[in-house]
Every structure is written in C-alpha cells, then in structure tokens.
Scaffold this active site. Structure first.
Site, PDB file in Angstrom:
ATOM      1  N   GLY A  12      30.091  42.507  44.934  1.00 59.17           N
ATOM      2  CA  GLY A  12      28.930  43.274  45.372  1.00 59.17           C
ATOM      3  C   GLY A  12      27.653  42.480  45.566  1.00 59.17           C
ATOM      4  N   ASN A  14      26.590  41.277  48.350  1.00 54.76           N
ATOM      5  CA  ASN A  14      25.950  41.792  49.576  1.00 54.76           C
ATOM      6  C   ASN A  14      25.295  43.140  49.292  1.00 54.76           C
ATOM      7  OD1 ASN A  14      26.381  40.043  52.055  1.00 54.76           O
ATOM      8  ND2 ASN A  14      28.394  40.000  51.118  1.00 54.76           N
ATOM      9  N   ILE A  93      41.658  48.590  54.899  1.00 51.72           N
ATOM     10  CA  ILE A  93      41.601  48.857  56.343  1.00 51.72           C
ATOM     11  C   ILE A  93      41.111  50.287  56.547  1.00 51.72           C
ATOM     12  CG2 ILE A  93      43.030  49.060  58.460  1.00 51.72           C
ATOM     13  CD1 ILE A  93      42.864  46.198  57.462  1.00 51.72           C
ATOM     14  N   LEU A  94      40.170  50.479  57.473  1.00 56.20           N
ATOM     15  CA  LEU A  94      39.725  51.824  57.830  1.00 56.20           C
ATOM     16  C   LEU A  94      40.430  52.210  59.126  1.00 56.20           C
ATOM     17  CD1 LEU A  94      35.883  51.614  57.164  1.00 56.20           C
ATOM     18  CD2 LEU A  94      37.631  52.693  55.732  1.00 56.20           C
ATOM     19  N   ASN A 108      29.761  45.806  59.623  1.00 56.63           N
ATOM     20  CA  ASN A 108      30.478  44.956  58.675  1.00 56.63           C
ATOM     21  C   ASN A 108      29.869  43.559  58.692  1.00 56.63           C
ATOM     22  OD1 ASN A 108      32.708  44.102  56.938  1.00 56.63           O
ATOM     23  ND2 ASN A 108      33.467  42.996  58.723  1.00 56.63           N
ATOM     24  N   HIS A 110      30.797  39.663  58.253  1.00 55.17           N
ATOM     25  CA  HIS A 110      31.958  38.775  58.195  1.00 55.17           C
ATOM     26  C   HIS A 110      31.447  37.354  57.978  1.00 55.17           C
ATOM     27  CE1 HIS A 110      36.011  37.363  58.883  1.00 55.17           C
ATOM     28  NE2 HIS A 110      35.485  36.403  59.650  1.00 55.17           N
ATOM     29  N   GLU A 148      38.349  49.718  66.113  1.00 54.82           N
ATOM     30  CA  GLU A 148      39.743  49.667  65.637  1.00 54.82           C
ATOM     31  C   GLU A 148      40.299  48.247  65.518  1.00 54.82           C
ATOM     32  OE1 GLU A 148      39.779  54.026  66.849  1.00 54.82           O
ATOM     33  OE2 GLU A 148      38.727  52.211  67.447  1.00 54.82           O
ATOM     34  N   ALA A 180      22.968  33.117  54.801  1.00 51.83           N
ATOM     35  CA  ALA A 180      23.249  33.952  55.970  1.00 51.83           C
ATOM     36  C   ALA A 180      23.521  35.419  55.601  1.00 51.83           C
ATOM     37  CB  ALA A 180      24.428  33.386  56.758  1.00 51.83           C
ATOM     38  N   GLU A 181      24.565  35.698  54.825  1.00 50.89           N
ATOM     39  CA  GLU A 181      24.973  37.093  54.585  1.00 50.89           C
ATOM     40  C   GLU A 181      23.875  37.932  53.967  1.00 50.89           C
ATOM     41  OE1 GLU A 181      28.867  37.592  52.782  1.00 50.89           O
ATOM     42  OE2 GLU A 181      29.288  35.511  53.241  1.00 50.89           O
TER      43      GLU A 181
END
Ligand code: GRF
Length: 202
Positions: A12, A14, A93-94, A108, A110, A148, A180-181
């Site tokens: 957690g 992020n 996965i959603l 999201n 990445h 997707e 970065a994130e």
C-alpha cells in the site's frame, strides 16, 4: 466531491502516497472513501485504518468464477457511491463486468514506461527484473486507463527514472516508486477527479 475507491493487494505505498496527497490538499476534487483489498492480510488495510478510511476485502478465491467476483467488486463499489476507481498494487484481474460498470473511470499505476515490460505476467518485481535483464538505461512508471487488455488502456501520465549501475530489482523498484509512482498517482487522481467534477456539473 468525487468519491475515490482505491483497490490494493500489498504493502500500500501507492495508497499511502494518495492518502498523504489528500491530507496535503493536493486532491481537492476527490476524497478516498473506500480501500478495497483482494486479501485480508494486505498491509494497505492498516494504512487505511490509520487514516480512518472505510475498508473492504473481496478475495477472488472465495468466488466460484470471474463473473461472481466481478459482481462482488461492483456491489462494493456501488455501495460506497464510488465515482473513480484507482488500482494501486492491485493484483487480481478485473473482468469486463467491472470495466463496463466504470467506463473510463478506472486508472492503474504500472511500474514501467508502457509499452515496455507490461501485459500479462508483468507485475511487481518481475517488471524490474525484465528491465534489468534487457539492459535498458531508463525505465519509469505509467498511469493509464484500465480496459479489458492488461495494461492496455489510454496512457494518462508517465515519468522516467534512470537505471544505475549495480541496481538490483529491489533497489530499482524502490527508486521507481519514490521518483515516479508516488508522484504520478496523486497527480492522476486529481486530474481525473477534476474532469469528473466538471462533467457532473454539466
Ligand atoms: C509495486 O510494484 C507497484 O509498482 C505496483 O504494485 C506494487 C506494490 O505497490 N503498482 P504498493 O506498495 O502496494 O502500492
């Protein structure tokens, strides 16, 4: 005010960056109103509790199939009047049921410069191992809309990070998070919240 749900699976960090940004007034158009974890042991849940944010756990293995899982996720999001979904280290996965319920409203983070080192199987340390294996000199992070295709949605923000001699995957992961994130995700959250607020005013 845009209700933000943050979906998590691990430490957690992020999520913490989002909480700190909100508390510093850097996400004026949005408010984190739910942290949803894919497993009950995610340390991200502790971070949410400390910040007084409601939490939920929806664990994939409890559901017979992807559809039942997706429906459980959507039910939780709707119950909390979620307007914007942020995947922050979320590893489940959603399926299309969730994507369709929140078109262009799921983002999201990445840990690479998409289209490098992304897609099926590229998550967590594996991303940094692949970058070091390839010998790239620059990597970074990307915030993108979720559709997707794993890591396939429209790119919203990117930030480059130098790879240094002797970097291990762990050292590189930390630098990409710090440089970065943790900068991009709060920025993207406010960008999306402002956009949604403007659309709701029409
Ligand atoms: C990190 O590898 C991050 O790059 C990715 O998810 C992993 C865990 O992040 N997005 P967090 O500390 O749980 O936010």
């Amino acid at each position: 005010m845009v209700n933000i749900a943050v979906l998590v699976s691990g430490g957690g960090t992020n999520l913490q960056a989002l909480i700190d940004a909100e508390q510093a007034g850097k996400i004026p158009h949005g408010k984190i109103t739910l942290v949803l974890a894919s497993n009950p042991k995610a340390y991200a849940l502790e971070r949410a509790a400390k910040a007084g944010i409601p939490t939920a756990v929806v664990s994939r293995k409890v559901y017979p199939d992807q559809d039942a899982y997706d429906q459980a996720i959507v039910n939780e999001l709707k119950k909390n009047d979620t307007d914007l979904v942020i995947l922050a280290g979320f590893l489940s996965i959603l399926g299309s049921t969730v994507i369709r319920a929140y078109p262009d409203r799921i983002i999201n983070i990445h840990p690479s410069l998409i289209p490098s080192f992304c897609g099926k199987g590229f998550y967590g340390l594996k991303v940094h191992e692949a970058a070091l294996e390839k010998g790239v000199k620059v990597t970074g992070a990307t915030v993108h809309l979720v559709n997707e295709i794993p890591d396939g949605g429209k790119i919203l923000l990117q930030k480059a990070v130098e790879i240094e001699d002797g970097d291990t995957p762990e050292v590189l992961q930390r630098r990409v998070m710090e440089q970065a994130e943790w900068i991009l995700l709060p920025k993207a959250a406010e960008m999306m919240a402002e956009k949604i607020s403007a659309e709701e005013e029409k």
